[in-house]
Design a protein around this motif. Structure first.
Motif, PDB file in Angstrom:
ATOM      1  N   PRO A  93       0.829  -1.174   0.047  1.00 45.43           N
ATOM      2  CA  PRO A  93      -0.021  -0.051  -0.163  1.00 45.43           C
ATOM      3  C   PRO A  93       0.690   1.370   0.098  1.00 45.43           C
ATOM      4  N   LEU A  94       2.036   1.254   0.676  1.00 45.52           N
ATOM      5  CA  LEU A  94       2.856   2.510   0.616  1.00 45.52           C
ATOM      6  C   LEU A  94       4.202   2.018   0.480  1.00 45.52           C
ATOM      7  N   GLY A  95       5.096   2.664  -0.225  1.00 45.70           N
ATOM      8  CA  GLY A  95       6.511   2.265  -0.703  1.00 45.70           C
ATOM      9  C   GLY A  95       7.255   3.550  -0.072  1.00 45.70           C
ATOM     10  N   THR A  96       8.641   3.347  -0.562  1.00 46.75           N
ATOM     11  CA  THR A  96       9.517   4.385  -0.174  1.00 46.75           C
ATOM     12  C   THR A  96       9.314   5.816  -0.866  1.00 46.75           C
ATOM     13  N   HIS A  97       8.540   6.039  -1.880  1.00 44.94           N
ATOM     14  CA  HIS A  97       8.331   7.144  -2.436  1.00 44.94           C
ATOM     15  C   HIS A  97       7.353   7.825  -1.846  1.00 44.94           C
ATOM     16  N   ALA A  98       7.573   8.295  -0.677  1.00 44.62           N
ATOM     17  CA  ALA A  98       6.647   8.983   0.234  1.00 44.62           C
ATOM     18  C   ALA A  98       7.558   9.769   1.021  1.00 44.62           C
ATOM     19  N   GLU A  99       6.939  10.680   2.029  1.00 46.62           N
ATOM     20  CA  GLU A  99       7.484  11.607   2.934  1.00 46.62           C
ATOM     21  C   GLU A  99       8.078  10.569   4.017  1.00 46.62           C
ATOM     22  N   TYR A 100       7.143   9.849   4.449  1.00 46.07           N
ATOM     23  CA  TYR A 100       7.405   8.562   5.609  1.00 46.07           C
ATOM     24  C   TYR A 100       7.272   7.151   5.109  1.00 46.07           C
ATOM     25  N   VAL A 101       8.055   6.405   5.670  1.00 44.74           N
ATOM     26  CA  VAL A 101       7.866   4.937   5.109  1.00 44.74           C
ATOM     27  C   VAL A 101       8.239   4.053   6.612  1.00 44.74           C
ATOM     28  N   VAL A 102       7.190   3.249   6.860  1.00 46.14           N
ATOM     29  CA  VAL A 102       7.524   2.130   7.938  1.00 46.14           C
ATOM     30  C   VAL A 102       8.333   0.818   7.331  1.00 46.14           C
ATOM     31  N   VAL A 103       9.449   0.335   7.903  1.00 50.23           N
ATOM     32  CA  VAL A 103      10.192  -0.734   7.488  1.00 50.23           C
ATOM     33  C   VAL A 103      10.464  -1.652   8.499  1.00 50.23           C
ATOM     34  N   ASP A 104      10.855  -2.811   8.323  1.00 45.46           N
ATOM     35  CA  ASP A 104      11.244  -3.654   9.292  1.00 45.46           C
ATOM     36  C   ASP A 104      12.471  -3.523   9.886  1.00 45.46           C
ATOM     37  N   ALA A 105      12.809  -3.211  11.189  1.00 43.36           N
ATOM     38  CA  ALA A 105      13.741  -3.038  12.059  1.00 43.36           C
ATOM     39  C   ALA A 105      14.977  -3.619  11.268  1.00 43.36           C
ATOM     40  N   ASP A 106      14.747  -5.084  11.042  1.00 41.28           N
ATOM     41  CA  ASP A 106      16.254  -5.966  10.484  1.00 41.28           C
ATOM     42  C   ASP A 106      16.433  -5.657   9.034  1.00 41.28           C
ATOM     43  N   ALA A 107      15.508  -4.696   8.551  1.00 35.30           N
ATOM     44  CA  ALA A 107      15.963  -4.496   7.021  1.00 35.30           C
ATOM     45  C   ALA A 107      16.903  -3.119   6.871  1.00 35.30           C
ATOM     46  N   VAL A 108      17.163  -2.377   8.333  1.00 34.21           N
ATOM     47  CA  VAL A 108      17.730  -1.076   8.349  1.00 34.21           C
ATOM     48  C   VAL A 108      19.320  -1.284   8.445  1.00 34.21           C
ATOM     49  N   ALA A 109      19.957  -0.338   7.921  1.00 31.96           N
ATOM     50  CA  ALA A 109      21.529  -0.124   8.363  1.00 31.96           C
ATOM     51  C   ALA A 109      21.910   1.272   8.398  1.00 31.96           C
ATOM     52  N   LEU A 110      22.855   1.827   9.228  1.00 34.25           N
ATOM     53  CA  LEU A 110      23.288   2.961   9.339  1.00 34.25           C
ATOM     54  C   LEU A 110      23.697   3.506   8.069  1.00 34.25           C
ATOM     55  N   ALA A 111      23.318   4.589   7.818  1.00 32.39           N
ATOM     56  CA  ALA A 111      23.583   5.147   6.144  1.00 32.39           C
ATOM     57  C   ALA A 111      25.013   5.477   6.329  1.00 32.39           C
ATOM     58  N   PRO A 112      25.548   5.650   5.133  1.00 30.50           N
ATOM     59  CA  PRO A 112      26.963   5.669   5.019  1.00 30.50           C
ATOM     60  C   PRO A 112      27.473   7.101   5.279  1.00 30.50           C
ATOM     61  N   SER A 113      28.529   7.567   5.841  1.00 31.59           N
ATOM     62  CA  SER A 113      29.044   8.574   6.340  1.00 31.59           C
ATOM     63  C   SER A 113      29.731   9.376   5.184  1.00 31.59           C
ATOM     64  N   SER A 114      30.106   8.830   4.227  1.00 32.47           N
ATOM     65  CA  SER A 114      30.738   9.190   3.117  1.00 32.47           C
ATOM     66  C   SER A 114      30.080   9.943   2.074  1.00 32.47           C
ATOM     67  N   VAL A 115      28.910   9.709   1.782  1.00 29.99           N
ATOM     68  CA  VAL A 115      28.039  10.327   0.847  1.00 29.99           C
ATOM     69  C   VAL A 115      26.698  10.844   1.407  1.00 29.99           C
ATOM     70  N   ASP A 116      25.900  11.703   0.549  1.00 29.52           N
ATOM     71  CA  ASP A 116      24.672  12.285   0.983  1.00 29.52           C
ATOM     72  C   ASP A 116      23.467  11.169   0.705  1.00 29.52           C
ATOM     73  N   ALA A 117      22.416  11.626   1.447  1.00 27.10           N
ATOM     74  CA  ALA A 117      21.348  10.902   1.274  1.00 27.10           C
ATOM     75  C   ALA A 117      20.904  10.536  -0.081  1.00 27.10           C
ATOM     76  N   VAL A 118      21.077  11.356  -1.013  1.00 28.41           N
ATOM     77  CA  VAL A 118      20.630  11.220  -2.406  1.00 28.41           C
ATOM     78  C   VAL A 118      21.520  10.012  -2.758  1.00 28.41           C
ATOM     79  N   HIS A 119      23.110  10.000  -2.530  1.00 30.14           N
ATOM     80  CA  HIS A 119      23.484   8.908  -3.233  1.00 30.14           C
ATOM     81  C   HIS A 119      23.288   7.605  -2.287  1.00 30.14           C
ATOM     82  N   ALA A 120      23.176   7.954  -1.020  1.00 30.73           N
ATOM     83  CA  ALA A 120      23.032   6.642  -0.181  1.00 30.73           C
ATOM     84  C   ALA A 120      21.474   5.838  -0.457  1.00 30.73           C
ATOM     85  N   ALA A 121      20.651   6.423  -1.059  1.00 30.89           N
ATOM     86  CA  ALA A 121      19.399   5.898  -1.567  1.00 30.89           C
ATOM     87  C   ALA A 121      19.686   5.010  -2.633  1.00 30.89           C
TER      88      ALA A 121
END
Length: 296
Positions: A93-121
């Motif tokens: 019903p909802l994907g990541t092309h939104a202002e907020y998204v809910v995902v399972d906690a075990d699907a998540v990782a800390l973002a890279p520190s060397s690139v911005d969010a646009v590249h990290a995505a």
């Protein structure tokens, strides 16, 4: 909040931006305030109805980079964590092309520190697909590997990951992409006219099918990137396809490789969320190098 959805299958004109309720995280889930979300070919497939869901409102988007802003119970993440994640699912019903998204906690990782969010995505879906496809092939320094679509998002990550492991990789792509493919670590380059074969393994990121299978030696291995679309086995060649899975621990390893400079993210262009239909039209036009990224 605003979210990108399709209510009926079709071309880019089927893409809509709607107002909908902000989702709430449940047990072992987190909510991410989206900073950027990549557009992938699978989104075009969902939009076109390839995966079903006729008559349903379907949310688009698999990749996300952003900030945790709410957590459910039993979660390992904290509000304010900058993260990346893969939100798996073709009909949701909802994907990541939104202002907020809910995902399972075990699907998540800390973002890279060397690139911005646009590249990290641009990292989660394509890098996880490449890594998990290589897991199926089990390449080794004494075995030859061919990657088709070696200049693409999945293929490029596969070439770099395999080369980093010391695997002798041959990349197949357009002749104009030779320098780029070699820069990823490919020891050999082929264009579509070359007839070379006899590879121990082929990762068919370009979805060539039978022509790619023909390049595998007898008794070798072929892996595609579209589940259940791989060609039938021949000559003792084992065939299969990767079905990417959300894996936060593995994603964290890939993030580390970005921060170490092993993996390079590629952004072709950014679009505002409300211009999602324009981004789909650009994707359908072909020739995109790197990923198109939506920014809320």
């Amino acid at each position: 909040m605003r979210a990108v959805v399709v209510n009926s299958s079709g071309g880019p004109e089927a893409v809509e931006v709607v107002e909908t309720a902000v989702p709430e995280p449940g047990a072992r889930q987190v909510r991410i305030k989206v900073a950027a979300a990549a557009l992938n070919p699978v989104d075009a497939g969902v939009r076109a109805g390839v995966f079903g869901g006729a008559g349903e409102r379907i949310g688009l988007g698999w990749d996300v980079a952003g900030t945790v802003d709410a957590v459910g119970t039993d979660g390992a993440w904290s509000v304010g964590d900058e993260v990346v994640a893969l939100h798996y699912g073709t009909v949701k019903p909802l994907g990541t092309h939104a202002e907020y998204v809910v995902v399972d906690a075990d699907a998540v990782a800390l973002a890279p520190s060397s690139v911005d969010a646009v590249h990290a995505a641009t990292l989660p879906l394509n890098a996880l697909t490449a890594a998990q496809a290589l897991d199926l092939l089990e390449p080794a320094p004494d075995r030859s590997l061919l990657v088709t679509g070696a200049a693409g998002a999945v293929g490029g990550y596969a070439v770099r990951l395999a080369a980093h492991r010391g695997v002798p990789v041959t990349g197949l792509a357009r002749r104009s992409d030779e320098a780029f493919v070699r820069s990823l670590g490919a020891v050999r380059f082929l264009d579509g006219d070359a007839e070379d074969g006899g590879f121990d393994a082929v990762l068919d990121a370009a979805v060539l099918g039978e022509p790619a299978l023909a390049r595998v030696r007898d008794g070798g291995r072929y892996v595609g990137v579209i589940p259940q679309a791989e060609p039938a086995p021949v000559r003792g060649v084992r065939t299969g396809a990767v079905e990417v899975s959300a894996d936060g621990a593995r994603l964290a390893e890939l993030v580390r490789l970005v921060d170490e400079g092993v993996l390079t993210t590629r952004v072709a262009e950014t679009y505002a969320l409300e211009d999602a239909a324009k981004a789909h039209a650009r994707l359908d036009g072909g020739g995109v190098r790197g990923r198109l990224v939506l920014v809320p």
